[in-house]
Design a protein around this motif. Structure first.
Motif, PDB file in Angstrom:
ATOM      1  N   UNK A  72       0.818  -1.211   0.000  1.00 34.66           N
ATOM      2  CA  UNK A  72       0.000   0.000   0.000  1.00 34.66           C
ATOM      3  C   UNK A  72       0.855   1.267   0.000  1.00 34.66           C
ATOM      4  N   UNK A  73       2.057   1.183   0.515  1.00 40.09           N
ATOM      5  CA  UNK A  73       2.905   2.370   0.624  1.00 40.09           C
ATOM      6  C   UNK A  73       3.668   2.683  -0.659  1.00 40.09           C
ATOM      7  N   UNK A  74       4.211   1.656  -1.332  1.00 39.20           N
ATOM      8  CA  UNK A  74       5.014   1.921  -2.528  1.00 39.20           C
ATOM      9  C   UNK A  74       4.349   1.451  -3.822  1.00 39.20           C
ATOM     10  N   UNK A  75       3.314   0.609  -3.724  1.00 37.33           N
ATOM     11  CA  UNK A  75       2.604   0.146  -4.911  1.00 37.33           C
ATOM     12  C   UNK A  75       3.259  -1.026  -5.626  1.00 37.33           C
ATOM     13  N   UNK A  76       4.358  -1.548  -5.105  1.00 37.16           N
ATOM     14  CA  UNK A  76       5.061  -2.674  -5.719  1.00 37.16           C
ATOM     15  C   UNK A  76       4.530  -3.999  -5.159  1.00 37.16           C
ATOM     16  N   UNK A  77       4.596  -5.079  -5.964  1.00 33.05           N
ATOM     17  CA  UNK A  77       4.160  -6.380  -5.442  1.00 33.05           C
ATOM     18  C   UNK A  77       5.090  -6.845  -4.315  1.00 33.05           C
ATOM     19  N   UNK A  78       4.526  -7.582  -3.389  1.00 35.47           N
ATOM     20  CA  UNK A  78       5.290  -8.095  -2.253  1.00 35.47           C
ATOM     21  C   UNK A  78       5.715  -9.516  -2.584  1.00 35.47           C
ATOM     22  N   UNK A  79       7.008  -9.690  -2.900  1.00 32.87           N
ATOM     23  CA  UNK A  79       7.531 -10.998  -3.269  1.00 32.87           C
ATOM     24  C   UNK A  79       7.775 -11.862  -2.032  1.00 32.87           C
ATOM     25  N   UNK A  85       4.213  -6.936   6.604  1.00 33.68           N
ATOM     26  CA  UNK A  85       3.453  -6.622   7.814  1.00 33.68           C
ATOM     27  C   UNK A  85       2.127  -5.994   7.408  1.00 33.68           C
ATOM     28  N   UNK A  86       1.234  -5.914   8.350  1.00 30.69           N
ATOM     29  CA  UNK A  86      -0.072  -5.320   8.116  1.00 30.69           C
ATOM     30  C   UNK A  86       0.008  -3.822   8.353  1.00 30.69           C
ATOM     31  N   UNK A  87      -0.593  -3.046   7.443  1.00 29.83           N
ATOM     32  CA  UNK A  87      -0.616  -1.594   7.622  1.00 29.83           C
ATOM     33  C   UNK A  87      -1.429  -1.263   8.864  1.00 29.83           C
ATOM     34  N   UNK A  89      -3.213   1.272   9.802  1.00 29.04           N
ATOM     35  CA  UNK A  89      -4.541   1.883   9.666  1.00 29.04           C
ATOM     36  C   UNK A  89      -5.489   1.062   8.808  1.00 29.04           C
ATOM     37  N   UNK A  90      -5.023   0.606   7.648  1.00 26.58           N
ATOM     38  CA  UNK A  90      -5.929  -0.046   6.697  1.00 26.58           C
ATOM     39  C   UNK A  90      -6.008  -1.564   6.847  1.00 26.58           C
ATOM     40  N   UNK A  91      -4.963  -2.191   7.377  1.00 27.43           N
ATOM     41  CA  UNK A  91      -4.946  -3.642   7.509  1.00 27.43           C
ATOM     42  C   UNK A  91      -4.445  -4.351   6.270  1.00 27.43           C
ATOM     43  N   UNK A  92      -4.009  -3.609   5.259  1.00 30.81           N
ATOM     44  CA  UNK A  92      -3.480  -4.203   4.033  1.00 30.81           C
ATOM     45  C   UNK A  92      -1.998  -4.519   4.194  1.00 30.81           C
ATOM     46  N   UNK A  93      -1.475  -5.417   3.347  1.00 27.71           N
ATOM     47  CA  UNK A  93      -0.057  -5.780   3.470  1.00 27.71           C
ATOM     48  C   UNK A  93       0.865  -4.672   2.972  1.00 27.71           C
ATOM     49  N   UNK A  94       2.006  -4.537   3.648  1.00 27.18           N
ATOM     50  CA  UNK A  94       3.034  -3.564   3.256  1.00 27.18           C
ATOM     51  C   UNK A  94       4.406  -4.203   3.445  1.00 27.18           C
ATOM     52  N   UNK A  97      10.383  -3.023   4.796  1.00 25.96           N
ATOM     53  CA  UNK A  97      11.300  -1.911   4.544  1.00 25.96           C
ATOM     54  C   UNK A  97      10.560  -0.588   4.337  1.00 25.96           C
ATOM     55  N   UNK A  98       9.367  -0.639   3.753  1.00 34.87           N
ATOM     56  CA  UNK A  98       8.574   0.585   3.568  1.00 34.87           C
ATOM     57  C   UNK A  98       8.138   1.151   4.921  1.00 34.87           C
ATOM     58  N   UNK A  99       7.795   0.272   5.847  1.00 31.99           N
ATOM     59  CA  UNK A  99       7.421   0.716   7.195  1.00 31.99           C
ATOM     60  C   UNK A  99       8.619   1.366   7.878  1.00 31.99           C
ATOM     61  N   UNK A 100       9.769   0.724   7.785  1.00 30.20           N
ATOM     62  CA  UNK A 100      10.977   1.271   8.410  1.00 30.20           C
ATOM     63  C   UNK A 100      11.290   2.648   7.828  1.00 30.20           C
ATOM     64  N   UNK A 101      11.193   2.777   6.518  1.00 29.15           N
ATOM     65  CA  UNK A 101      11.477   4.064   5.865  1.00 29.15           C
ATOM     66  C   UNK A 101      10.487   5.136   6.325  1.00 29.15           C
TER      67      UNK A 101
END
Length: 167
Positions: A72-79, A85-87, A89-94, A97-101
């Protein structure tokens, strides 16, 4: 016979090439080759079952890849879904590394501060007196990202079901 004739490394007419050639002529294996044991023939029924299992596995892999979650944060597929991890607020996968950033940008880290994952869905801002000595630190702030008491995200169950078909 000279002094060096008996020392190692001298070719006294017994080179490994000659040994390999003579073994090859006799039908033996050459130096450096492994002996492969003969396998018993596989029955036709077992071959059919193996082909069927492989086809099912390949279909499950295609289905798994077709349902790859998107960050949800970068729009790239999660390989690597295992590290997703779960976002909050929304509960979607992220991506992890995007969370850390995102957290590193949100938290204003000083020179000797580092953001790290401490487990159980929590991150922390750590302060090091000596940045080269990672053994001595203090926790400045804990950030709860995934709630421990919360219900498991639906996307995790879906991915787990697809993954079990692949394995």
């Amino acid at each position: 016979m000279g002094r060096n004739d008996r020392r190692r490394g001298h070719n006294n007419g017994n080179s490994s090439q000659k040994k390999n050639a003579s073994q090859k002529e006799r039908g033996g294996r050459q130096h450096g080759q492994r002996h492969e044991p003969k396998r018993p023939p596989v029955s036709f029924e077992i071959q059919q079952q193996m082909r069927k299992d492989m086809a099912e596995t390949e279909a499950a892999i295609r289905e798994f890849k077709a349902h790859a979650p998107v960050c949800e944060l970068c729009g790239q597929p999660i390989a690597d879904v295992a590290s997703a991890m779960t976002h909050k607020d929304s509960g979607n996968p992220v991506h992890f590394d995007c969370i850390v950033k995102m957290l590193a940008e949100r938290e204003q880290l000083r020179d000797k501060d580092r953001l790290t994952y401490i487990g159980n869905g929590k991150f922390a801002v750590l302060h090091f007196e000596n940045i080269h000595d990672m053994r001595h630190f203090s926790i400045v702030k804990e950030i709860e990202w995934e709630k421990r008491d919360g219900e498991r995200a639906a996307w995790r169950d879906e991915v787990a079901g697809l993954y079990s078909k692949v394995k």
